[in-house]
Design a protein around this motif. Sequence first.
Motif, PDB file in Angstrom:
ATOM      1  N   THR A 218      -5.234  13.518 -12.708  1.00  0.00           N
ATOM      2  CA  THR A 218      -5.022  12.076 -12.580  1.00  0.00           C
ATOM      3  C   THR A 218      -4.512  11.515 -13.899  1.00  0.00           C
ATOM      4  OG1 THR A 218      -7.322  11.628 -13.194  1.00  0.00           O
ATOM      5  CG2 THR A 218      -6.831  11.810 -10.838  1.00  0.00           C
ATOM      6  N   ASN A 219      -3.878  10.361 -13.841  1.00  0.00           N
ATOM      7  CA  ASN A 219      -3.399   9.667 -15.034  1.00  0.00           C
ATOM      8  C   ASN A 219      -3.511   8.170 -14.793  1.00  0.00           C
ATOM      9  OD1 ASN A 219      -1.157   9.004 -13.372  1.00  0.00           O
ATOM     10  ND2 ASN A 219      -0.115  10.887 -14.005  1.00  0.00           N
ATOM     11  N   LEU A 220      -3.003   7.394 -15.748  1.00  0.00           N
ATOM     12  CA  LEU A 220      -3.105   5.941 -15.632  1.00  0.00           C
ATOM     13  C   LEU A 220      -2.387   5.430 -14.389  1.00  0.00           C
ATOM     14  CD1 LEU A 220      -3.993   3.246 -16.844  1.00  0.00           C
ATOM     15  CD2 LEU A 220      -1.874   3.234 -18.181  1.00  0.00           C
ATOM     16  N   HIS A 221      -1.214   6.022 -14.096  1.00  0.00           N
ATOM     17  CA  HIS A 221      -0.481   5.611 -12.901  1.00  0.00           C
ATOM     18  C   HIS A 221      -1.319   5.836 -11.639  1.00  0.00           C
ATOM     19  CE1 HIS A 221       2.922   5.963 -15.711  1.00  0.00           C
ATOM     20  NE2 HIS A 221       3.523   5.083 -14.934  1.00  0.00           N
ATOM     21  N   SER A 222      -2.000   6.975 -11.594  1.00  0.00           N
ATOM     22  CA  SER A 222      -2.822   7.288 -10.423  1.00  0.00           C
ATOM     23  C   SER A 222      -3.897   6.238 -10.212  1.00  0.00           C
ATOM     24  CB  SER A 222      -3.474   8.658 -10.596  1.00  0.00           C
ATOM     25  OG  SER A 222      -2.511   9.668 -10.764  1.00  0.00           O
ATOM     26  N   TRP A 223      -4.622   5.900 -11.289  1.00  0.00           N
ATOM     27  CA  TRP A 223      -5.717   4.958 -11.141  1.00  0.00           C
ATOM     28  C   TRP A 223      -5.232   3.542 -10.868  1.00  0.00           C
ATOM     29  CZ3 TRP A 223     -10.072   7.007  -9.995  1.00  0.00           C
ATOM     30  CH2 TRP A 223     -10.399   8.270 -10.472  1.00  0.00           C
ATOM     31  N   LEU A 224      -4.076   3.167 -11.456  1.00  0.00           N
ATOM     32  CA  LEU A 224      -3.517   1.856 -11.141  1.00  0.00           C
ATOM     33  C   LEU A 224      -3.097   1.791  -9.671  1.00  0.00           C
ATOM     34  CD1 LEU A 224      -1.347   1.086 -14.310  1.00  0.00           C
ATOM     35  CD2 LEU A 224      -3.521   0.038 -13.650  1.00  0.00           C
ATOM     36  N   GLY A 225      -2.509   2.891  -9.186  1.00  0.00           N
ATOM     37  CA  GLY A 225      -2.143   2.928  -7.766  1.00  0.00           C
ATOM     38  C   GLY A 225      -3.351   2.822  -6.863  1.00  0.00           C
TER      39      GLY A 225
ATOM     40  N   GLN B  18       0.816  -1.201   0.000  1.00  0.00           N
ATOM     41  CA  GLN B  18       0.000   0.000   0.000  1.00  0.00           C
ATOM     42  C   GLN B  18       0.856   1.260   0.000  1.00  0.00           C
ATOM     43  OE1 GLN B  18      -2.163   1.387   3.495  1.00  0.00           O
ATOM     44  NE2 GLN B  18      -4.025   1.287   2.295  1.00  0.00           N
ATOM     45  N   CYS B  19       1.927   1.260   0.792  1.00  0.00           N
ATOM     46  CA  CYS B  19       2.808   2.422   0.833  1.00  0.00           C
ATOM     47  C   CYS B  19       3.453   2.667  -0.531  1.00  0.00           C
ATOM     48  CB  CYS B  19       3.878   2.226   1.903  1.00  0.00           C
ATOM     49  SG  CYS B  19       3.231   2.189   3.585  1.00  0.00           S
ATOM     50  N   CYS B  20       3.866   1.594  -1.210  1.00  0.00           N
ATOM     51  CA  CYS B  20       4.447   1.741  -2.546  1.00  0.00           C
ATOM     52  C   CYS B  20       3.413   2.271  -3.535  1.00  0.00           C
ATOM     53  CB  CYS B  20       4.997   0.403  -3.028  1.00  0.00           C
ATOM     54  SG  CYS B  20       6.405  -0.204  -2.067  1.00  0.00           S
ATOM     55  N   SER B  21       2.174   1.834  -3.397  1.00  0.00           N
ATOM     56  CA  SER B  21       1.116   2.301  -4.295  1.00  0.00           C
ATOM     57  C   SER B  21       0.859   3.787  -4.123  1.00  0.00           C
ATOM     58  CB  SER B  21      -0.173   1.514  -4.027  1.00  0.00           C
ATOM     59  OG  SER B  21       0.039   0.134  -4.185  1.00  0.00           O
ATOM     60  N   ILE B  22       0.936   4.269  -2.898  1.00  0.00           N
ATOM     61  CA  ILE B  22       0.738   5.696  -2.641  1.00  0.00           C
ATOM     62  C   ILE B  22       1.834   6.513  -3.312  1.00  0.00           C
ATOM     63  CG2 ILE B  22       0.689   7.454  -0.826  1.00  0.00           C
ATOM     64  CD1 ILE B  22      -0.475   5.217   0.987  1.00  0.00           C
ATOM     65  N   ALA B  23       3.068   5.989  -3.278  1.00  0.00           N
ATOM     66  CA  ALA B  23       4.165   6.690  -3.961  1.00  0.00           C
ATOM     67  C   ALA B  23       3.900   6.767  -5.468  1.00  0.00           C
ATOM     68  CB  ALA B  23       5.480   5.963  -3.686  1.00  0.00           C
ATOM     69  N   ILE B  24       3.329   5.708  -6.035  1.00  0.00           N
ATOM     70  CA  ILE B  24       3.010   5.707  -7.464  1.00  0.00           C
ATOM     71  C   ILE B  24       1.970   6.783  -7.776  1.00  0.00           C
ATOM     72  CG2 ILE B  24       1.947   4.367  -9.327  1.00  0.00           C
ATOM     73  CD1 ILE B  24       3.123   1.866  -8.034  1.00  0.00           C
ATOM     74  N   VAL B  25       0.937   6.872  -6.939  1.00  0.00           N
ATOM     75  CA  VAL B  25      -0.133   7.837  -7.170  1.00  0.00           C
ATOM     76  C   VAL B  25       0.371   9.269  -7.057  1.00  0.00           C
ATOM     77  CG1 VAL B  25      -2.342   8.680  -6.306  1.00  0.00           C
ATOM     78  CG2 VAL B  25      -1.922   6.230  -6.433  1.00  0.00           C
ATOM     79  N   GLN B  26       1.299   9.506  -6.117  1.00  0.00           N
ATOM     80  CA  GLN B  26       1.717  10.873  -5.827  1.00  0.00           C
ATOM     81  C   GLN B  26       2.923  11.342  -6.630  1.00  0.00           C
ATOM     82  OE1 GLN B  26       0.387  13.403  -3.615  1.00  0.00           O
ATOM     83  NE2 GLN B  26      -1.255  12.050  -4.209  1.00  0.00           N
ATOM     84  N   TYR B  27       3.503  10.490  -7.461  1.00  0.00           N
ATOM     85  CA  TYR B  27       4.695  10.880  -8.217  1.00  0.00           C
ATOM     86  C   TYR B  27       4.322  11.212  -9.652  1.00  0.00           C
ATOM     87  CZ  TYR B  27       9.531  10.855  -9.856  1.00  0.00           C
ATOM     88  OH  TYR B  27      10.735  11.215 -10.382  1.00  0.00           O
ATOM     89  N   ASP B  28       4.737  12.401 -10.124  1.00  0.00           N
ATOM     90  CA  ASP B  28       4.505  12.834 -11.500  1.00  0.00           C
ATOM     91  C   ASP B  28       5.697  12.398 -12.347  1.00  0.00           C
ATOM     92  OD1 ASP B  28       4.221  14.231 -13.922  1.00  0.00           O
ATOM     93  OD2 ASP B  28       3.034  15.787 -12.931  1.00  0.00           O
ATOM     94  N   VAL B  29       5.482  11.400 -13.209  1.00  0.00           N
ATOM     95  CA  VAL B  29       6.572  10.837 -13.994  1.00  0.00           C
ATOM     96  C   VAL B  29       7.149  11.871 -14.966  1.00  0.00           C
ATOM     97  CG1 VAL B  29       7.202   8.996 -15.601  1.00  0.00           C
ATOM     98  CG2 VAL B  29       5.516   8.560 -13.810  1.00  0.00           C
TER      99      VAL B  29
END
Length: 373
Positions: free
Chosen positions: A286-293, A144-155
């Motif tokens: 939001t983007n694909l990374h956000s929704w996947l996270g 879950q913590c890793c998923s939050i990093a994915i949602v909050q990081y702008d690639v």
Amino acid sequence: MSPPTLYMQQLVSFLCLVVIQAMAMLLFKLCQIEGKYSFSPASSVALTEATKLCLALTMHSREKRRESQPSPFFEGVSPRIIAHYFGLSVLYTVNNTLSFWVLEVADPGTMSLGKSLAPYLCALLLRLSGQRLNALQWVCVVIQCCSIAIVQYDVCKGTGILRPRAYYLIGLATSITAITSVWNQLVIKGFTVPVNLQNAIMYTFGTCIAIAFYIHSLYDKRHPETKGFFEGYTQLAVLLVIFQAFHGVAVAFVYKYADAIVKNFANSSVMAILVIISATFFGLSTNLHSWLGIVIILATTYCYMNIALTMPEMSAQKASELEKARLLEDGAAERDRETDGRLSRGADERGALDESANHESRGALLNGQSSSV
């Protein structure tokens, strides 16, 4: 009618917390007018604590009236529990005030996502306090913590989607949330004082501290409070106070029937609702990374809750007994190895003695034969 099972009590308290917290977080944002509140955040916190106090005293009084054998109203209250709740009240008041500042620089969904890190911190603190977690629970928390990093990081930008100040405030709020969650759970489960009376003690301190914060803000030279205590309260602001009050009561019952990790995993369920609302009405990018996270976070939340609400909790006594049994088994195995070692050494020594005796016998026999010759 049979009494509700522990599973049902955990489930109902969890769902109530999700609904109330989602409404409270949304009202934080809806109460803003051009990024500012029409009322004093310090007075809102004080009114919330006072409302919580009234709710806790009312529920405790009802419980006392239902008792077949009347007992003292403050039964079991000691200086130690009062000291615990004074410290908790200070942290809760600071955290409630901090929520207003966070939501001035971040949307509700992002704040909820940030606070979803709290289960990992809670798990660490609970482990240090002696509560055991199985391997799958740790896996859920880490994923879950890793998923939050994915949602909050702008690639594309290579940075977070918010300004650094927002993350500092969210990090501080998350740390305080984890500490108060574990601390409050240990106090509620560690004392025999009724939960509503414990809440009343904490909210008494909370009300006094919040009022002191408001008075201090009136004389703050850098950012003086210019609004009256009851100034600027709209219907939405009143609803915010009410939902914040019920949120405090709901949290206490989650601590009573579940634990601090379950309470913080409720933030993940709240996040699912708020991210959709924030993306629709507040312009959250939001983007694909956000929704996947988000999908991963919800999946791990479901997995954790399925474990937490259906598996029997290992008590400290049982864990101690299992640990004692393991140590006894290790001790027995060590004794067996020592016994085998002693037997092996004894056999070697007996063999050496026998060989020595045979050698001496052969020597004596040869000497006898030489003498006879």
